[in-house]
Each structure stands twice: as C-alpha cells, then as structure tokens.
Design an enzyme around this catalytic site. Sequence first.
Site, PDB file in Angstrom:
ATOM      1  N   HIS A 144       0.836  -1.201   0.000  1.00  0.00           N
ATOM      2  CA  HIS A 144       0.000   0.000   0.000  1.00  0.00           C
ATOM      3  C   HIS A 144       0.871   1.252   0.000  1.00  0.00           C
ATOM      4  O   HIS A 144       0.616   2.201  -0.763  1.00  0.00           O
ATOM      5  CB  HIS A 144      -0.904  -0.028   1.245  1.00  0.00           C
ATOM      6  CG  HIS A 144      -1.714   1.214   1.452  1.00  0.00           C
ATOM      7  ND1 HIS A 144      -3.033   1.314   1.060  1.00  0.00           N
ATOM      8  CD2 HIS A 144      -1.402   2.396   2.030  1.00  0.00           C
ATOM      9  CE1 HIS A 144      -3.489   2.513   1.383  1.00  0.00           C
ATOM     10  NE2 HIS A 144      -2.519   3.186   1.984  1.00  0.00           N
ATOM     11  N   GLU A 145       1.904   1.267   0.837  1.00  0.00           N
ATOM     12  CA  GLU A 145       2.765   2.447   0.920  1.00  0.00           C
ATOM     13  C   GLU A 145       3.606   2.610  -0.338  1.00  0.00           C
ATOM     14  O   GLU A 145       3.817   3.733  -0.807  1.00  0.00           O
ATOM     15  CB  GLU A 145       3.668   2.355   2.159  1.00  0.00           C
ATOM     16  CG  GLU A 145       2.920   2.253   3.477  1.00  0.00           C
ATOM     17  CD  GLU A 145       1.903   3.364   3.688  1.00  0.00           C
ATOM     18  OE1 GLU A 145       2.081   4.461   3.113  1.00  0.00           O
ATOM     19  OE2 GLU A 145       0.927   3.141   4.424  1.00  0.00           O
ATOM     20  N   HIS A 148       1.511   4.205  -2.933  1.00  0.00           N
ATOM     21  CA  HIS A 148       1.439   5.663  -2.754  1.00  0.00           C
ATOM     22  C   HIS A 148       2.596   6.343  -3.481  1.00  0.00           C
ATOM     23  O   HIS A 148       2.413   7.358  -4.166  1.00  0.00           O
ATOM     24  CB  HIS A 148       1.515   6.020  -1.265  1.00  0.00           C
ATOM     25  CG  HIS A 148       0.185   6.055  -0.567  1.00  0.00           C
ATOM     26  ND1 HIS A 148      -0.921   6.705  -1.091  1.00  0.00           N
ATOM     27  CD2 HIS A 148      -0.214   5.547   0.630  1.00  0.00           C
ATOM     28  CE1 HIS A 148      -1.938   6.580  -0.258  1.00  0.00           C
ATOM     29  NE2 HIS A 148      -1.538   5.873   0.785  1.00  0.00           N
ATOM     30  N   GLU A 224      -6.653   6.881  -1.208  1.00  0.00           N
ATOM     31  CA  GLU A 224      -6.471   5.660  -0.424  1.00  0.00           C
ATOM     32  C   GLU A 224      -7.016   4.438  -1.147  1.00  0.00           C
ATOM     33  O   GLU A 224      -6.440   3.353  -1.083  1.00  0.00           O
ATOM     34  CB  GLU A 224      -7.148   5.800   0.942  1.00  0.00           C
ATOM     35  CG  GLU A 224      -6.402   6.672   1.925  1.00  0.00           C
ATOM     36  CD  GLU A 224      -4.989   6.190   2.165  1.00  0.00           C
ATOM     37  OE1 GLU A 224      -4.797   5.001   2.485  1.00  0.00           O
ATOM     38  OE2 GLU A 224      -4.069   7.001   2.018  1.00  0.00           O
TER      39      GLU A 224
END
Length: 291
Positions: A144-145, A148, A224
């Site tokens: 997930h990071e 980003h 997100e």
Amino acid sequence: MKRIVLFVLTNLAVVVVLGIVASLLGVNRYLTANGLNLTALLGFALIMGFGGAIISLLISKPVAKWSAGVQVIEQPRNADEAWIVETVRRFADKAQIGMPEVGVFEGAPNAFATGAFKNSALVAVSTGLLQGMTREEVEAVIGHEVAHIANGDMVTMTLIQGVMNTFVVFLSRVIGYAVDSFLRRNDSESSGPGIGYIITTIVLDIVLGFLAAIIVAWFSRHREFRADAGAAQLMGRKQPMINALARLGGMQPGELPKSVAAMGIAGGIGQLFSTHPPIEERIAALQAAQV
C-alpha cells in the site's frame, strides 16, 4: 511535545522564508495608493500558497524521521528487518521506482510513505504493526505504501494543497479589501488598509482554510482506494490487503505526525476532515475491484 514544537518551528521558518522571498520580488506590496494590485497579489498568493507546500514536501523525509522517531535500516540487524527491506525492494522493482529508504518506528499499528521524489522516498512501519499482524498482512501494508509512492501521491497532494492555499490567500485579501472599501467609502482622507481589511482577512483565512482542508481531505480519501488497489496488484491478489484492513479495523491505529498523516495506512475517524475513508468502505471497494 517534541512533535508540536517541531511543527510550530517548521511552519514559522517556512513563513519567514516565504515572507523574505515575497519581499525580494516586491509582490508583498499589493496594496497601493491606487487600490489593490491584483497581479502583485496573485504573485504573493502563489508564493505563499505553493511555497509552503513545496518546502514542506522537500523537507518531508527528515521531518518525518525526526518527528516519528524512525530508525532507518542501514544494515538489517535481524531476520525481520532483512525481510522488511527485501519486501520493499521487491515491490519497488515491480512498481518500477527507486528503492526507498526503509525504517521502523515505535508505536501503535501504522505505516507511512513520504518523500519529494519517487526514486528517493521513505517507507516506515511501526513496531505495533509488525507485532499485531501476520507477515502477509504486513506485506500488504508495505505494498500500500509503495503504491502511494508509485502513484506520485506525495507530489499530487502538494500541488492540490498549493492550489488551495493560493485561493485562500488571494480570495481573503480581495474580499477583505472590498469590505474595507465599503466600510470607509465616505472617508476621503483614509489611506492604507483599515480594521475592516485586517479583520476580514484574518477571518477568511481561517474559514476558507477550513474549506480548503475539506477539499484536500476528500482527495486524500479518494487516493487511499487507489493505494489499496495498488497493493493488491503488487501482491497479485487482493485478499491479503482485505485481511490487513480488517485487522486494522479491530485495532486502535497509532497517531502519526501531521506532516505524514495523509500518507499513513490508517487515519482518523472524522468525516469531512478525515484523510482516510472508513475501513468498511475500503474493504468493500477492494472486494469489488478487478485485480
């Protein structure tokens, strides 16, 4: 207390620097004897709006390391650290970005990514996250990071914040000047900004600042969903990310410093000002996504 002091000092330093730049360029003299110089005001608003956002982006990594107490993994000291670094490296290669710095910080379950450039970012995970999740779930959070970073979310958020800041500075002063002119319309000897301008500008800086924060938070929530889907794509399946979100839903997520809160895996519980959507919405969106 350390984080609060750092936040205040950083913002104070940024304002001072921007004030000096505006003065050197002459755009801080937008109030003239002939009225409001809109060109100079726009230049002032752009410097104050984008300048603060860009400076914050450029110093985001060192500020995040200091404020969150991140210990960067230079050389893995154990198997867990080696696994974290290798996981970040694998996802970074798959996402076609440069290898980020990797760090660990003490605290409740959370993680974040920050940095001004895709190829020199930072990914940090908390000890609470490592202790409270399975390796597959932690892997999904790391994905997930990395998503980003690959999506350029740090830069995009900076640009949006800069646009909002510019509108706030510009509109508050235009409206403040109009209100002041109306209140002093019968005062032929008046010169310079009056109390109407000062009070209106201060009030509108606050009110419009809140509205701008709502817009930025809305975009952050939308981002997100993309990062969740990006983690599923990096892993090749979405169930680990769903499991990680479900696990976070049963935990009390740790509070991150303001400078990186929008880049964390979990956010606050507010509605309009929340940087993250409710966990239930994120899980539902991921379940419906085609990965």
